[in-house]
Design an enzyme around this catalytic site. Sequence first.
Site, PDB file in Angstrom:
ATOM      1  N   ARG A 108      22.202 -17.894 -10.925  1.00 44.36           N
ATOM      2  CA  ARG A 108      23.028 -16.692 -10.839  1.00 44.36           C
ATOM      3  C   ARG A 108      23.330 -16.351  -9.395  1.00 44.36           C
ATOM      4  O   ARG A 108      22.540 -16.615  -8.496  1.00 44.36           O
ATOM      5  CB  ARG A 108      22.265 -15.536 -11.485  1.00 44.36           C
ATOM      6  CG  ARG A 108      22.898 -14.179 -11.328  1.00 44.36           C
ATOM      7  CD  ARG A 108      22.028 -13.098 -11.925  1.00 44.36           C
ATOM      8  NE  ARG A 108      21.323 -12.380 -10.868  1.00 44.36           N
ATOM      9  CZ  ARG A 108      20.567 -11.321 -11.061  1.00 44.36           C
ATOM     10  NH1 ARG A 108      20.358 -10.867 -12.277  1.00 44.36           N
ATOM     11  NH2 ARG A 108      19.975 -10.727 -10.065  1.00 44.36           N
TER      12      ARG A 108
ATOM     13  N   CYS B 226      24.846 -12.661  -7.495  1.00 45.03           N
ATOM     14  CA  CYS B 226      25.162 -11.257  -7.752  1.00 45.03           C
ATOM     15  C   CYS B 226      25.656 -10.661  -6.441  1.00 45.03           C
ATOM     16  O   CYS B 226      24.915 -10.645  -5.455  1.00 45.03           O
ATOM     17  CB  CYS B 226      23.926 -10.529  -8.255  1.00 45.03           C
ATOM     18  SG  CYS B 226      24.257  -8.824  -8.756  1.00 45.03           S
TER      19      CYS B 226
END
Length: 129
Positions: free
Chosen positions: A101, A103
């Site tokens: 991920r 972010c």
Amino acid sequence: MAQIATTQAPAALGPYSQAIRLQETVYVSGQLGIDPATNSLVEGGIVAETAQALQNLAAILEAAESGLAQVVKTTCYLADLNDFEAFNQTYGEWFQTHPARECVQVAALPKGARVEISAIATLAKEHIL
């Protein structure tokens, strides 16, 4: 290549698909915290929007014969990184695995949203030919 569409998630806000399935991979477009029944952002701040965005993501993955357990990567956009801790806690409640991920904070998101999440997933094992 197949377009994926479900009424269990909000319709695309522009000329794009909710998701594309290509062979054994599903590419899900960014999901906001929009309630598909009302086509409006849910109330309740970052926690409620994150949960709704992930619910939308899960519905699209299900329509593509995949699921959250098959997500290998997400991209998460926050309107305010001060929401990171609350976002992260809610996000973690939805994933049994920990996909790759990134972010990042962005200047703005569509409809004044606080969060947008896109994903790449594989097909559920029982759907791989």
